[in-house]
Scaffold this motif. Sequence first.
Motif, mmCIF file in Angstrom:
data_model
loop_
_atom_site.group_PDB
_atom_site.id
_atom_site.type_symbol
_atom_site.label_atom_id
_atom_site.label_comp_id
_atom_site.label_asym_id
_atom_site.label_seq_id
_atom_site.Cartn_x
_atom_site.Cartn_y
_atom_site.Cartn_z
ATOM 1 N N UNK A 35 53.251 41.013 43.085
ATOM 2 C CA UNK A 35 54.496 41.773 43.572
ATOM 3 C C UNK A 35 55.444 40.893 44.052
ATOM 4 N N UNK A 36 55.160 39.454 43.671
ATOM 5 C CA UNK A 36 56.086 38.519 44.453
ATOM 6 C C UNK A 36 56.480 37.383 43.362
ATOM 7 N N UNK A 37 57.361 36.473 43.628
ATOM 8 C CA UNK A 37 58.175 35.507 42.495
ATOM 9 C C UNK A 37 56.861 34.391 42.133
ATOM 10 N N UNK A 38 55.881 34.321 42.844
ATOM 11 C CA UNK A 38 54.848 33.378 42.729
ATOM 12 C C UNK A 38 53.514 33.613 43.415
ATOM 13 N N UNK A 39 52.355 33.267 42.849
ATOM 14 C CA UNK A 39 51.164 33.381 43.717
ATOM 15 C C UNK A 39 50.851 31.939 44.042
ATOM 16 N N UNK A 40 49.952 32.017 45.017
ATOM 17 C CA UNK A 40 49.481 30.887 45.779
ATOM 18 C C UNK A 40 47.883 30.853 45.438
ATOM 19 N N UNK A 41 47.605 29.908 44.587
ATOM 20 C CA UNK A 41 46.073 30.244 43.987
ATOM 21 C C UNK A 41 45.296 28.991 44.456
ATOM 22 N N UNK A 42 44.257 28.961 44.285
ATOM 23 C CA UNK A 42 43.247 28.017 44.550
ATOM 24 C C UNK A 42 41.873 28.422 43.994
ATOM 25 N N UNK A 43 41.112 27.158 43.333
ATOM 26 C CA UNK A 43 39.778 27.419 42.939
ATOM 27 C C UNK A 43 38.883 27.036 43.888
ATOM 28 N N UNK A 44 37.689 27.756 43.922
ATOM 29 C CA UNK A 44 36.447 27.442 44.945
ATOM 30 C C UNK A 44 35.140 27.478 44.031
ATOM 31 N N UNK A 63 42.379 41.333 32.877
ATOM 32 C CA UNK A 63 43.495 41.027 32.518
ATOM 33 C C UNK A 63 43.938 40.438 31.136
ATOM 34 N N UNK A 64 42.628 39.750 30.713
ATOM 35 C CA UNK A 64 42.361 39.072 29.270
ATOM 36 C C UNK A 64 40.931 39.015 29.096
ATOM 37 N N UNK A 65 40.510 38.996 27.692
ATOM 38 C CA UNK A 65 39.077 39.062 27.759
ATOM 39 C C UNK A 65 38.569 37.907 28.489
ATOM 40 N N UNK A 66 37.396 38.482 29.357
ATOM 41 C CA UNK A 66 36.728 37.646 30.023
ATOM 42 C C UNK A 66 37.301 37.151 31.494
ATOM 43 N N UNK A 67 38.500 37.621 31.444
ATOM 44 C CA UNK A 67 39.238 37.197 32.865
ATOM 45 C C UNK A 67 39.356 38.554 33.936
ATOM 46 N N UNK A 68 38.734 38.341 34.866
ATOM 47 C CA UNK A 68 38.910 39.706 35.711
ATOM 48 C C UNK A 68 39.360 39.359 37.120
ATOM 49 N N UNK A 69 40.426 40.049 37.692
ATOM 50 C CA UNK A 69 40.940 40.070 38.975
ATOM 51 C C UNK A 69 40.372 41.191 39.721
ATOM 52 N N UNK A 78 44.618 41.479 46.655
ATOM 53 C CA UNK A 78 44.171 40.447 45.438
ATOM 54 C C UNK A 78 42.943 39.426 46.155
ATOM 55 N N UNK A 79 41.596 39.703 45.710
ATOM 56 C CA UNK A 79 40.584 38.797 46.603
ATOM 57 C C UNK A 79 39.969 37.739 45.486
ATOM 58 N N UNK A 80 39.692 37.955 44.421
ATOM 59 C CA UNK A 80 39.213 36.918 43.653
ATOM 60 C C UNK A 80 39.711 36.965 42.048
ATOM 61 N N UNK A 81 39.733 35.782 41.429
ATOM 62 C CA UNK A 81 39.746 36.091 39.936
ATOM 63 C C UNK A 81 38.615 35.361 39.468
ATOM 64 N N UNK A 82 38.079 35.795 38.125
ATOM 65 C CA UNK A 82 36.825 35.192 37.809
ATOM 66 C C UNK A 82 36.995 34.920 36.078
ATOM 67 N N UNK A 83 36.466 33.974 35.581
ATOM 68 C CA UNK A 83 36.725 33.862 34.050
ATOM 69 C C UNK A 83 35.019 33.601 33.675
ATOM 70 N N UNK A 84 34.949 34.555 32.649
ATOM 71 C CA UNK A 84 33.227 34.777 32.356
ATOM 72 C C UNK A 84 32.837 33.538 31.693
ATOM 73 N N UNK A 85 33.863 32.578 31.289
ATOM 74 C CA UNK A 85 33.524 31.456 30.616
ATOM 75 C C UNK A 85 33.412 30.278 31.534
ATOM 76 N N UNK A 86 33.798 30.611 32.664
ATOM 77 C CA UNK A 86 33.618 29.598 33.747
ATOM 78 C C UNK A 86 33.131 30.105 35.029
ATOM 79 N N UNK A 87 32.009 30.439 35.140
ATOM 80 C CA UNK A 87 31.218 31.318 35.909
ATOM 81 C C UNK A 87 30.904 30.381 37.340
ATOM 82 N N UNK A 88 31.180 29.015 37.186
ATOM 83 C CA UNK A 88 30.954 28.269 38.162
ATOM 84 C C UNK A 88 32.052 28.104 39.300
ATOM 85 N N UNK A 89 33.363 28.718 38.900
ATOM 86 C CA UNK A 89 34.491 28.881 39.773
ATOM 87 C C UNK A 89 34.842 30.194 40.174
#
Length: 134
Positions: A35-44, A63-69, A78-89
């Motif tokens: 709900x903002x002009x941009x998001x401030x995101x980081x990977x862990x 939101x897209x195949x394998x990408x879960x918010x 909004x807490x985390x986003x995961x990509x099932x093709x990149x489970x290490x992040x």
Amino acid sequence: MYKGGCMCGAVRFEITGPLRNVVYCHCSQCRKLHGTPFASNAGVESKFFKFVSGEDHLTGYEIAPGIIKSFCKTCGSPIIGRNTRQPEMVRIRLGTIESEISERPAAHIFASSRASWDTICDELPQYDAFEPGR
Ligand SMILES: [Zn+2]
Ligand SMILES: [Zn+2]
């Protein structure tokens, strides 16, 4: 160690490693999700991210195949986003971290998708898609 959580306090997490790929994302998905002009995101790295409470209090949207918010069921933070093709992040939102962080945003990404009313006012590099190397 960084601590953070959602607005209502049900979801709490800890981060015990560095934040990576810290960016401002102007894509249309981030704008809707936050709900903002941009998001401030980081990977862990997943091994450095741990829920202290409330993991079962999250709800997700693919939101897209394998990408879960994932969001808090009660307050919608909004807490985390995961990509099932990149489970290490996991991707996290800087605004949910309560600790002082030492990392700083390095770029604006998807800058060409930004809202017409959004003016970028700093000197960070701007990219039309992901930053180089991701
Ligand atoms: Zn909450
Ligand atoms: Zn985005």
